[in-house]
Design an enzyme around this catalytic site. Sequence first.
Site, PDB file in Angstrom:
ATOM      1  N   CYS A   1       0.761  -1.410  -0.039  1.00 50.76           N
ATOM      2  CA  CYS A   1      -0.057  -0.055  -0.045  1.00 50.76           C
ATOM      3  C   CYS A   1       0.799   1.319   0.084  1.00 50.76           C
ATOM      4  O   CYS A   1       2.138   1.522   0.536  1.00 50.76           O
ATOM      5  CB  CYS A   1      -0.844   0.130   1.135  1.00 50.76           C
TER       6      CYS A   1
ATOM      7  N   ARG B   1       5.276   0.551  -6.005  1.00 53.82           N
ATOM      8  CA  ARG B   1       4.957  -0.372  -4.790  1.00 53.82           C
ATOM      9  C   ARG B   1       4.276  -1.485  -5.037  1.00 53.82           C
ATOM     10  O   ARG B   1       3.987  -2.401  -4.316  1.00 53.82           O
ATOM     11  CB  ARG B   1       4.329   0.448  -3.465  1.00 53.82           C
TER      12      ARG B   1
ATOM     13  N   TRP C   1      -2.845  -2.872  -1.513  1.00 51.66           N
ATOM     14  CA  TRP C   1      -2.710  -4.050  -2.147  1.00 51.66           C
ATOM     15  C   TRP C   1      -3.286  -4.945  -1.144  1.00 51.66           C
ATOM     16  O   TRP C   1      -3.017  -5.076  -0.017  1.00 51.66           O
ATOM     17  CB  TRP C   1      -1.162  -4.405  -2.302  1.00 51.66           C
TER      18      TRP C   1
ATOM     19  N   ASN D   1      -1.849   1.410   6.060  1.00 43.43           N
ATOM     20  CA  ASN D   1      -0.754   0.383   5.366  1.00 43.43           C
ATOM     21  C   ASN D   1      -0.325  -0.492   6.344  1.00 43.43           C
ATOM     22  O   ASN D   1       0.142  -0.065   7.649  1.00 43.43           O
ATOM     23  CB  ASN D   1       0.244   1.088   4.951  1.00 43.43           C
ATOM     24  N   GLY D   2      -0.443  -1.988   6.101  1.00 47.70           N
ATOM     25  CA  GLY D   2       0.270  -2.927   7.160  1.00 47.70           C
ATOM     26  C   GLY D   2      -1.353  -3.669   7.608  1.00 47.70           C
ATOM     27  O   GLY D   2      -2.247  -3.859   6.799  1.00 47.70           O
TER      28      GLY D   2
ATOM     29  N   GLU E   1      23.257 -19.808   0.356  1.00 44.47           N
ATOM     30  CA  GLU E   1      23.121 -18.167  -0.216  1.00 44.47           C
ATOM     31  C   GLU E   1      23.888 -17.371   0.632  1.00 44.47           C
ATOM     32  O   GLU E   1      24.731 -16.271   0.098  1.00 44.47           O
ATOM     33  CB  GLU E   1      21.662 -17.974  -0.409  1.00 44.47           C
TER      34      GLU E   1
ATOM     35  N   LYS F   1      26.877 -14.780  -0.964  1.00 48.93           N
ATOM     36  CA  LYS F   1      26.615 -13.602  -0.929  1.00 48.93           C
ATOM     37  C   LYS F   1      27.988 -12.894  -0.097  1.00 48.93           C
ATOM     38  O   LYS F   1      28.695 -11.946  -0.692  1.00 48.93           O
ATOM     39  CB  LYS F   1      25.740 -12.954  -0.134  1.00 48.93           C
TER      40      LYS F   1
ATOM     41  N   GLU G   1      30.639 -13.342  -2.792  1.00 51.49           N
ATOM     42  CA  GLU G   1      31.108 -12.585  -3.937  1.00 51.49           C
ATOM     43  C   GLU G   1      31.323 -11.060  -3.766  1.00 51.49           C
ATOM     44  O   GLU G   1      31.666 -10.548  -4.397  1.00 51.49           O
ATOM     45  CB  GLU G   1      29.921 -12.894  -4.755  1.00 51.49           C
TER      46      GLU G   1
ATOM     47  N   HIS H   1      31.291 -33.926   9.535  1.00 47.48           N
ATOM     48  CA  HIS H   1      31.774 -34.983   8.788  1.00 47.48           C
ATOM     49  C   HIS H   1      32.982 -34.508   7.823  1.00 47.48           C
ATOM     50  O   HIS H   1      33.401 -34.846   6.793  1.00 47.48           O
ATOM     51  CB  HIS H   1      30.699 -35.251   7.545  1.00 47.48           C
TER      52      HIS H   1
ATOM     53  N   LYS I   1      26.530  -9.616 -14.347  1.00 45.25           N
ATOM     54  CA  LYS I   1      25.235  -9.728 -13.854  1.00 45.25           C
ATOM     55  C   LYS I   1      24.777 -10.904 -14.629  1.00 45.25           C
ATOM     56  O   LYS I   1      23.795 -11.756 -14.164  1.00 45.25           O
ATOM     57  CB  LYS I   1      24.268  -8.575 -14.121  1.00 45.25           C
TER      58      LYS I   1
HETATM   59  O1  M6R Z   1      20.668 -14.959 -14.190  1.00 42.59           O
HETATM   60  P1  M6R Z   1      20.946 -16.182 -13.369  1.00 42.59           P
HETATM   61  O2  M6R Z   1      20.040 -16.166 -12.076  1.00 42.59           O
HETATM   62  O3  M6R Z   1      20.820 -17.511 -14.125  1.00 42.59           O
HETATM   63  O4  M6R Z   1      22.293 -16.270 -12.590  1.00 42.59           O
HETATM   64  C1  M6R Z   1      22.990 -17.316 -12.272  1.00 42.59           C
HETATM   65  C2  M6R Z   1      24.216 -16.927 -11.207  1.00 42.59           C
HETATM   66  O5  M6R Z   1      25.196 -16.400 -12.044  1.00 42.59           O
HETATM   67  C3  M6R Z   1      23.771 -15.731 -10.087  1.00 42.59           C
HETATM   68  O6  M6R Z   1      22.879 -16.341  -9.291  1.00 42.59           O
HETATM   69  C4  M6R Z   1      25.125 -15.453  -9.575  1.00 42.59           C
HETATM   70  O7  M6R Z   1      25.215 -16.684  -8.542  1.00 42.59           O
HETATM   71  C5  M6R Z   1      24.613 -14.159  -8.639  1.00 42.59           C
HETATM   72  N1  M6R Z   1      25.838 -13.341  -8.665  1.00 42.59           N
HETATM   73  C6  M6R Z   1      24.529 -14.475  -7.171  1.00 42.59           C
HETATM   74  O8  M6R Z   1      24.484 -13.408  -6.478  1.00 42.59           O
END
Ligand code: M6R
Length: 630
Positions: free
Chosen positions: A2, A27, A78, A102-103, A496, A500, A503, A519, A625
Amino acid sequence: MCGIMGYAGNRSVPRVLLSGLKRLEYRGYDSAGVAYFVDGRLEIQKAEGKLCNVEKLLHDKGFDHVQNENGGIGHTRWATHGRPTTQNAHPHKTGPIALVHNGIIENYQDIKCELLEKGHRPLSETDSELFGYLVLEEQKKGHSFVEAVRQSFLKVEGSCSVVLISEEEPGMIVGIRNGSPLVVALDPQGGVFFASDAQAIIEYTNEVAFVEMGDLVVGHQVDGRYQLDFYDSLTGTKLDRTTTKLNWSVESLDKQGYPHYMLKEIFEQPQSWIDTLNLLLDRAKQDPFPLAAQPSVELLRRAKQLQIIACGTSWHAALLGKYWIERWAKITVQVELASEFRYRDPVLSPDTLVIGISQSGETADTLGAIREMRSRGIPTLGICNVRGSSMAREADAALFTAAGPEVGVAATKTFTSQLLSLLVLAGALGCERKTLSLESGRELFDEVLRLPHFMDGYLHRSSQWLAQIDHVSKQVYRRKGFFFMGRGYSFPIALEGALKLKEIAYINAEGYAAGELKHGPIAMIDDEMVVVVLAPRDRWREKTISNLQEVKSRGACIIGIGNSDDQAFEEMSDFWIPLNVPKQIRPELFEALYPFLLVPAVQLLSYQVAVLRGTDVDQPRNLAKSVTVE
Ligand code: M6R
């Protein structure tokens, strides 16, 4: 999510409301409305669908240029409680009062029963409208409009913000907040603005005050001058609040004042979930998880087994999707890295659907595998964020997430939008196949709808949570290595979190299923290692806590991420990141949603550590990307 806009002052109220609401369109919403004064009475115009429908109503009535100082409020809704109909759209008018909200009001059922007993008859299905009746009841006791709003807010549980006007107090706007964000500002031309995001008012002024949690704010004229008065909503005590000068250059306007795209995109997640839900669902239907008709859904319905292929973060989404789909829809799901799958000789049973998940839709390995499967006559589906991408065009069908453009190289909002799509598909298939009861499906769906609102309440710049994560990051950013561990739904999130951190902060980090550490990897534990333990209150918590003891006793520094009321876990941790959790109907259903609370925590931890280490957060070295090469 919202959007709220309010204005009283020298400009044309409907025009200011509409222009502000337009800036909040990002939004995601499904109905809209405005309330404004005409000849001392409040006029309400609202409509299903887009803002242009409200604009047309105003135009047809000749009210689009109304000019008076009495003010008005507007809203993009929404739907959570009640369908996206005109009746349920905001503003809601109750006696002389109009309000936008909102909420979520979590105890709305109790409030509704009380109000019905008192003879009130709400016209909509919303939780929001009830607030107006609460205010009326408080006014009957002799309270002023402002005090009645404050008293009513004390009766409300949940995280939300409400903005109100009254025919009895022309020129005054009252806002109150204990969740969803609210910003206020003085109009340099004379007036006051209220909005759920500074973007809505930036064209008029860059000097704004972010309304703090628990604040009540009154915009009105005193001795012919507009002013904003702040009060503590618990005690009614007057407060001093300072304004912030937003220094948004053209470039930073893209980043909306954030230092990095990644941070902006982390904070945009609740919006991207709403947009994704809007795209996937047909909310006019009453069933839980009502999938909108599209070819991809038909392919899914026909499949007897699913083979999901993906890379990087998208692969983590697939791993979690498997848990949900197998649990609720009872369909066998295999998950594999696309780069492995395409170069072996997978044996697929007939009626298998191959699903490629890729935010970009261009990842060479995932795309290559989809092409290969198509050439073998196997049905394929692409789940992507980019329309027109190669995968969307080449797979037999595509299903889109609606995270919007993601500029930071690290996937953030695209990841959780993928997760949400998979969760919705699992819920929908489960209900259709009757492997998930209708009752559970409905409860789960209601929780899913509440989630973006809830997260929006504490995923913002001024949140205490962000400050806590910042504090933890400062203690650990120089350590030599990190493990992330979790079980069940938290295991893919551990993977994940580690990815993160690697990277964007260039730190050695590994994600593990908590039971696996002993293990082998436990040999690496010493007092230079940080172990991030993901253990929300789900069916795996006890086991993960035992694994925590194993690494703690070997000297590891523990960052615990768990429910804010989990004192035992907090005490075992050297550093603590609490998860605020909404009041749930059934915890055993809600546990499936913990990933949506955990992911922002690990994203923000990695982000803060990277900032402290001075890396290029948005464009980390060696990464792209779209990975269009093998
Ligand atoms: O565009 P995609 O989701 O296929 O990309 C896959 C990976 O290259 C992507 O998730 C990559 O691991 C990211 N940089 C993670 O943050």
